[in-house]
Design a protein around this motif. Structure first.
Motif, short mmCIF file in Angstrom:
data_model
loop_
_atom_site.label_atom_id
_atom_site.label_comp_id
_atom_site.label_asym_id
_atom_site.label_seq_id
_atom_site.Cartn_x
_atom_site.Cartn_y
_atom_site.Cartn_z
N GLN A 1 7.23 20.38 11.94
CA GLN A 1 8.72 19.59 12.55
C GLN A 1 9.18 18.37 11.68
N VAL A 2 10.40 18.23 11.41
CA VAL A 2 10.93 17.30 10.64
C VAL A 2 11.92 16.38 11.41
N ILE B 1 13.27 10.29 6.58
CA ILE B 1 12.57 11.33 7.07
C ILE B 1 11.05 11.39 7.19
N SER B 2 10.71 11.82 8.42
CA SER B 2 9.28 12.06 8.75
C SER B 2 8.75 13.30 9.16
N GLY B 3 7.59 13.54 9.23
CA GLY B 3 7.05 14.75 9.72
C GLY B 3 6.47 15.70 8.70
N SER B 4 6.88 16.88 8.93
CA SER B 4 6.31 18.06 7.73
C SER B 4 7.27 17.98 6.51
N THR B 5 7.30 17.07 5.63
CA THR B 5 8.38 17.10 4.64
C THR B 5 8.04 18.15 3.64
N SER B 6 6.61 18.50 3.62
CA SER B 6 6.47 19.54 2.45
C SER B 6 7.12 20.93 2.82
N ILE C 1 10.35 21.23 3.47
CA ILE C 1 11.77 21.25 3.38
C ILE C 1 12.16 21.98 2.13
N ASN C 2 13.14 22.80 2.28
CA ASN C 2 13.95 23.52 1.07
C ASN C 2 14.87 22.77 0.78
N THR C 3 15.83 22.59 1.49
CA THR C 3 17.19 21.81 1.16
C THR C 3 17.37 20.64 2.14
N ILE C 4 17.83 19.72 1.77
CA ILE C 4 18.44 18.49 2.51
C ILE C 4 19.66 17.87 2.18
N GLY C 5 20.42 17.36 2.84
CA GLY C 5 21.57 16.92 2.88
C GLY C 5 22.44 16.47 3.89
N TRP C 6 23.62 15.98 3.64
CA TRP C 6 24.69 15.27 4.81
C TRP C 6 25.76 16.17 5.06
N TYR C 7 26.06 16.11 6.16
CA TYR C 7 27.04 17.00 6.71
C TYR C 7 27.94 16.12 7.71
N ARG C 8 28.97 16.36 7.98
CA ARG C 8 29.89 15.78 8.69
C ARG C 8 30.86 16.52 9.75
N THR D 1 11.18 25.61 5.59
CA THR D 1 10.73 26.98 5.51
C THR D 1 10.89 27.95 6.81
N ARG D 2 11.11 29.14 6.59
CA ARG D 2 11.20 30.26 7.56
C ARG D 2 12.48 29.88 8.30
N ARG D 3 13.55 29.21 7.44
CA ARG D 3 14.84 28.94 7.83
C ARG D 3 15.02 27.95 9.06
N ARG D 4 13.96 27.21 9.20
CA ARG D 4 14.19 26.20 10.28
C ARG D 4 15.16 25.10 9.98
N GLU D 5 15.90 24.72 10.95
CA GLU D 5 16.89 23.80 10.66
C GLU D 5 16.53 22.43 11.65
N TYR D 6 16.79 21.14 10.95
CA TYR D 6 16.32 20.01 11.70
C TYR D 6 17.59 19.04 11.32
N TRP D 7 18.16 18.37 12.41
CA TRP D 7 19.28 17.55 12.47
C TRP D 7 18.72 16.11 12.90
N GLY D 8 19.31 15.10 12.42
CA GLY D 8 19.37 13.73 13.24
C GLY D 8 20.48 13.81 14.31
N ARG D 9 20.62 12.61 14.77
CA ARG D 9 21.70 12.41 15.80
C ARG D 9 22.89 12.01 15.31
N GLY D 10 23.13 11.49 14.09
CA GLY D 10 24.24 11.38 13.43
C GLY D 10 24.73 9.61 13.51
N THR D 11 25.42 9.44 12.48
CA THR D 11 26.09 8.01 12.47
C THR D 11 27.45 8.02 12.38
N GLN D 12 28.24 7.42 13.09
CA GLN D 12 29.66 7.44 13.10
C GLN D 12 30.29 6.59 11.58
#
Length: 114
Positions: A1-2, A24-29, A31-38, A98-109
């Motif tokens: 979990q991330v 970022i916290s949790g299983s950071t090792s 992570i394959n890609t990380i970024g910002w989306y909107r 890994t294994r194409r799992r996706e994690y998201w934050g709650r977002g900021t306006q």
């Protein structure tokens, strides 16, 4: 979990700047890609800037936004300059692990007034 927590959004006038931060916290090792989306009202979520080997930017923000990563602090920031009203959206920090799992934050306006 991330786990991802965004901060730094707000209201700014066109031409102004904001800096978003993603903690970022949790299983950071895993992570394959990380970024910002909107996601703007009535629109689909789109990518803005990601680390995929090297920083990559959507054409709409190239030259105005800068993504940076601090591995010691486990943060990924997005410096946004020359903001435009069309940049108004909820900004999310997202991870593909890994294994194409996706994690998201709650977002900021982010609201950019003209």
């Amino acid at each position: 979990q991330v786990q991802l927590v965004e901060s730094g959004g707000g209201l700014v006038q066109a031409g102004g700047s904001l800096r978003l931060s993603c903690a970022i916290s949790g299983s950071t090792s895993t992570i394959n890609t990380i970024g910002w989306y909107r996601q703007a009202p009535g629109k689909q979520r789109e990518w803005v800037a990601i680390f995929a080997g090297s920083p990559q930017y959507a054409d709409s923000v190239k030259g105005r936004f800068t993504i940076s990563r601090d591995n010691a602090k486990n943060t990924v920031d997005l410096q946004m300059n020359s903001l435009k009203p069309e940049d108004t959206a909820v900004y999310y920090c997202g991870v593909v692990a890994t294994r194409r799992r996706e994690y998201w934050g709650r977002g900021t306006q982010v609201v950019v007034s003209s």
